[in-house]
Design a protein around this motif. Structure first.
Motif, PDB file in Angstrom:
ATOM      1  N   GLY A 152      -5.176  -5.428 -11.335  1.00 21.43           N
ATOM      2  CA  GLY A 152      -6.148  -5.071 -10.316  1.00 21.43           C
ATOM      3  C   GLY A 152      -5.564  -4.446  -9.072  1.00 21.43           C
ATOM      4  O   GLY A 152      -6.310  -4.079  -8.157  1.00 21.43           O
ATOM      5  N   LEU A 153      -4.248  -4.278  -9.024  1.00 20.55           N
ATOM      6  CA  LEU A 153      -3.594  -3.703  -7.847  1.00 20.55           C
ATOM      7  C   LEU A 153      -3.299  -2.224  -8.049  1.00 20.55           C
ATOM      8  O   LEU A 153      -2.942  -1.787  -9.144  1.00 20.55           O
ATOM      9  CB  LEU A 153      -2.292  -4.443  -7.548  1.00 20.55           C
ATOM     10  CG  LEU A 153      -2.404  -5.920  -7.176  1.00 20.55           C
ATOM     11  CD1 LEU A 153      -1.026  -6.475  -6.861  1.00 20.55           C
ATOM     12  CD2 LEU A 153      -3.354  -6.129  -6.019  1.00 20.55           C
ATOM     13  N   ILE A 154      -3.378  -1.466  -6.965  1.00 17.68           N
ATOM     14  CA  ILE A 154      -3.121  -0.033  -7.024  1.00 17.68           C
ATOM     15  C   ILE A 154      -1.653   0.272  -7.306  1.00 17.68           C
ATOM     16  O   ILE A 154      -1.305   1.369  -7.736  1.00 17.68           O
ATOM     17  CB  ILE A 154      -3.565   0.633  -5.697  1.00 17.68           C
ATOM     18  CG1 ILE A 154      -3.761   2.144  -5.878  1.00 17.68           C
ATOM     19  CG2 ILE A 154      -2.597   0.332  -4.577  1.00 17.68           C
ATOM     20  CD1 ILE A 154      -4.932   2.501  -6.721  1.00 17.68           C
ATOM     21  N   VAL A 155      -0.774  -0.715  -7.087  1.00 19.61           N
ATOM     22  CA  VAL A 155       0.657  -0.509  -7.321  1.00 19.61           C
ATOM     23  C   VAL A 155       1.094  -0.915  -8.726  1.00 19.61           C
ATOM     24  O   VAL A 155       2.249  -0.704  -9.097  1.00 19.61           O
ATOM     25  CB  VAL A 155       1.499  -1.287  -6.285  1.00 19.61           C
ATOM     26  CG1 VAL A 155       1.326  -0.695  -4.901  1.00 19.61           C
ATOM     27  CG2 VAL A 155       1.131  -2.768  -6.289  1.00 19.61           C
ATOM     28  N   SER A 156       0.202  -1.514  -9.509  1.00 24.38           N
ATOM     29  CA  SER A 156       0.599  -1.990 -10.839  1.00 24.38           C
ATOM     30  C   SER A 156       0.448  -0.884 -11.873  1.00 24.38           C
ATOM     31  O   SER A 156      -0.426  -0.018 -11.763  1.00 24.38           O
ATOM     32  CB  SER A 156      -0.232  -3.210 -11.248  1.00 24.38           C
ATOM     33  OG  SER A 156      -1.584  -2.851 -11.410  1.00 24.38           O
TER      34      SER A 156
END
Length: 732
Positions: free
Chosen positions: A110-114
């Motif tokens: 759910g993270l933009i960095v994952s």
């Protein structure tokens, strides 16, 4: 004594021994009859059309009939049909998944960095975000799941494999009209429609629509008196396909929107708060917080999720004769937001309810990709070759807000994240037939990622609250080669072996509470050398297939999600690991109308080195997350004419997932679970109309698969209870 290490070779030997009679039978079948061409499954795993049974890659291929027969309606459902693949709900919303395969795992999708460890492709366009990965499967031609690193032909972040969704494409000569409408548990309404037709002598067009609304929830929120777990899915896809002589092109545009009640952690109790491997608990230790009903939460705030995607792609090719030039251009625009309570809420005083761990996020991302391929044949067809280049660009922003009364941290200011990624790659692969039956494969890919990260986070308390800015710039590069050998033992038995390298780039962390150092710490790339060998057997005149693979993965710089402090998670390079595994797949149609299928996966994963500063080492972790020792699925479907006008179809399948740990600390073990599904249908003899009744989770198992255990108010991920869907479909 490590019993797993004893079991592993015994398992491989046992399955290989069982495979031998099938190979012998394949030889006999070769003498009796040639394989029926109608039973050949065509895949594009090596960027060209090949027979599944003659492709030196470990692949599970499911066409639209197989998806229907196994009741697979979304991407998460693929896990039960693919050995060793783990697809579980992520702490975001139901359209986002955790992915685990052969030792690689991504758990904070759910993270933009994952970024995923299994590359996801829709019509050959790479999807960088795990948000929206659990899409509904509408108007799909087939799905290919490639296992093992695909570092040469696919590249970035295909560390453990690739998942390819191929949707139906129109043509100038094809015409169809089909659709369905259904009603099911929790007031579910589902409708689909697809129309394809020729527009001119050289152009075809199609439109497909999917609508699904689950109007009632299956989890009771005692704080609000409402049922939650509602979902609404809308997807529309249009395609234009042009072909005139040597030139062909397909333009595709897709819009999808998922609205739901977000990730829901149900409230439960544990006998103790575990700290790691030495005092770990299991999902069998969980007891519902309220009576005997596990599907209850108690938080007063809203729980929600939304993912909206617009995707456009153009796939064009020109055949020059011995050489084909192909261009694949893709653009994806994504909006994603979610809100949930990780601990399920709590009741500080009778009748008064409070959030326990309320977290929300809003994000946007835009990606553009361009791939050019040049491929062809030479030396009278003995040499197949492909060379190409790939460019990828993505920008994204996300805000994350926390309100955590459980830890005395109320109404924190948002954390802001911003990313930019540019990636370049060049690749080549050649297959050379050294004899009529033996082929050598050599390939390689060089990739470069440029990544920028900017963030701002509350770093203390005051008036106003102090903030700290973080700015990082990183460059990661890798060369991922492959060498392989395949041998056609007979017309019905194919053997292959390969050594290949996979790579997942380094990146940034985005989940922190009052701790800028978490955001300021980048993690390094992880890589894997994979050693793999397999046999593919076809028998019974093409109506039987049995495939087996043995693999050994040597992983360096393993990236794993680690809890740094309450509510703060970071990806750490925890060390090195090895994973040994065996995968077996069987498909058999002994008589007309009767199909049997089965798959078995075995894995033994161990750390070969643990960084003593990592959370895994500090907690005494010994097992890799999302690496169950055993997985298997078995099932059947059968159809029989009731009379001259009607056909009956029935089917059942069951899947087993063995013991595994859901987090790097090994604080909670997900115990083995079994789930089953069944369907019954009546269709007209011409298959134009069909009435179908589908049941998922036939025995109504309450299955916990993960948990937030670091508190006296824990919350847990639980799979859905039994559901049914009755549907009427037509095809013309």
């Amino acid at each position: 004594m490590n019993h797993k290490k004893i079991v592993a070779p015994l398992t491989a030997t046992t399955i290989l021994s069982a495979f031998a009679p099938l190979a012998a039978q394949a030889q006999i079948q070769t003498e009796e009859a040639e394989t029926s061409s109608s039973n050949v499954i065509v895949v594009t795993a090596q960027r060209r059309e090949q027979n599944l049974q003659e492709t030196p890659v470990t692949i599970t291929a499911l066409d639209s009939d197989a998806l229907d027969q196994q009741g697979i309606v979304d991407v998460q459902g693929l896990a039960r049909a693919v050995p060793n693949l783990q697809l579980l709900p992520a702490t975001a919303n139901p359209s986002t998944l955790q992915i685990g395969l052969r030792g690689g795992a991504e758990q904070v999708g759910g993270l933009i960095v994952s970024e995923p460890v299994v590359g996801i492709y829709i019509d050959d366009v790479y999807r960088a975000r795990l948000q929206g990965s659990n899409s509904q499967l509408g108007d799909v031609e087939r799905i290919e799941v490639l296992r093992g690193p695909q570092g040469t032909l696919y590249g970035r972040n295909n560390f453990s494999g690739a998942l390819k969704i191929i949707t139906r494409t129109p043509s100038a000569t094809d015409e169809w009209v089909n659709g369905s409408i259904g009603y099911g548990s929790y007031d579910e309404v589902k409708a689909t429609a697809s129309v394809g037709t020729g527009l001119t002598d050289t152009m075809g067009a199609s439109v497909s629509v999917l609508y699904r609304d689950v109007g009632e929830g299956y989890i009771y929120n005692r704080a609000t008196g409402e049922d939650i777990g509602k979902e609404e899915n809308i997807a529309v896809r249009g395609k234009l396909a042009f072909q005139d002589g040597p030139f062909e092109a397909t333009l595709s545009a897709t819009y999808s929107r998922d609205k739901n009640d977000g990730y829901i952690a149900v409230a439960g109790n544990l006998p103790r708060v575990p700290t790691g491997r030495t005092d770990f608990v299991t999902t069998d230790d969980i007891t519902p917080r309220f009576g005997t009903d596990p599907y209850i939460v108690e938080y007063p705030q809203e729980s929600s999720g939304r993912t909206e995607t617009i995707a456009v792609s153009l796939n064009a090719a020109y055949d020059f004769g011995d050489i084909t030039l192909r261009s694949i251009t893709g653009y994806v625009d994504l909006e994603d937001d979610w809100r949930w309570d990780l601990a399920g809420g709590f009741e500080p005083s009778p009748g008064v309810y409070s959030a326990a761990f309320d977290r929300s996020a809003e994000s946007t991302a835009d990606q553009f990709s361009q791939e050019l391929q040049l491929q062809g044949e030479a030396l009278d067809g003995k040499l197949n070759w492909i060379v190409g280049g790939f460019y990828f660009r993505e920008t994204g922003d996300q805000s994350i807000t926390d309100d955590i009364p459980l830890f005395g941290l109320n109404n924190l200011d948002p954390t802001y994240l911003s990313i930019k990624t540019e990636s370049y790659a060049a690749f080549a692969q050649v297959d050379y037939a050294v004899t009529d039956r033996a082929t050598i494969t050599v390939g390689g890919r060089y990739s470069v990622d440029h990544k920028d990260f900017d963030a701002s986070i509350q770093s203390g308390f005051g008036t106003p609250n102090p903030r700290t800015a973080v700015s990082l710039r990183e460059k990661f590069s890798s060369f991922t080669p492959k060498i392989g050998l395949d041998y056609e033992v007979s017309d019905d038995l194919f053997a292959y072996a390969s050594i290949s390298k996979g790579f997942k780039g380094g990146g940034f962390n985005g989940l922190s509470i009052l701790d800028p150092s978490v955001l300021a710490t980048a993690y390094e790339p992880q890589s894997v050398w994979a050693y793999e060998g397999g046999l593919k057997s076809t028998f019974m005149n093409g109506f039987g297939r049995a495939n087996i693979t043995v693999f050994y993965n040597d992983i360096s710089g393993l990236q794993q999600s680690s809890l740094i402090s309450p509510g703060s998670f970071a990806i750490q390079n925890v060390g090195d690991a090895t994973v040994f595994g065996v995968e077996f797949e069987l498909s058999l149609s002994p008589i007309e109308g009767f199909n049997l299928f089965a798959n078995v996966g075995y894995q033994d994963g161990d750390y070969s080195f643990l960084d003593p500063t990592s959370q895994a080492a500090a907690a005494g972790g010994t097992d890799l997350p999302l690496v169950p020792d055993w997985t298997f699925q078995t099932g059947m479907n059968f159809e029989e004419n009731l009379n001259d006008d009607l056909v009956m179809r029935i089917g059942i399948d069951g899947s087993y997932t063995g013991d595994s740990f859901s987090e790097v600390t090994n604080a909670i073990e997900t115990k083995a679970y079994f789930r089953s599904n069944a369907f019954a249908a009546i269709a007209t003899d011409d298959r134009r109309w069909e009435l179908k009744f589908q049941v998922d989770n036939l025995t109504d198992e309450a299955t916990y698969v993960a948990g937030f255990t670091g508190t006296t108010s824990p919350g847990f991920t639980i799979l859905k209870p039994r559901t049914f869907l009755a549907s009427l479909s037509f095809a013309m």
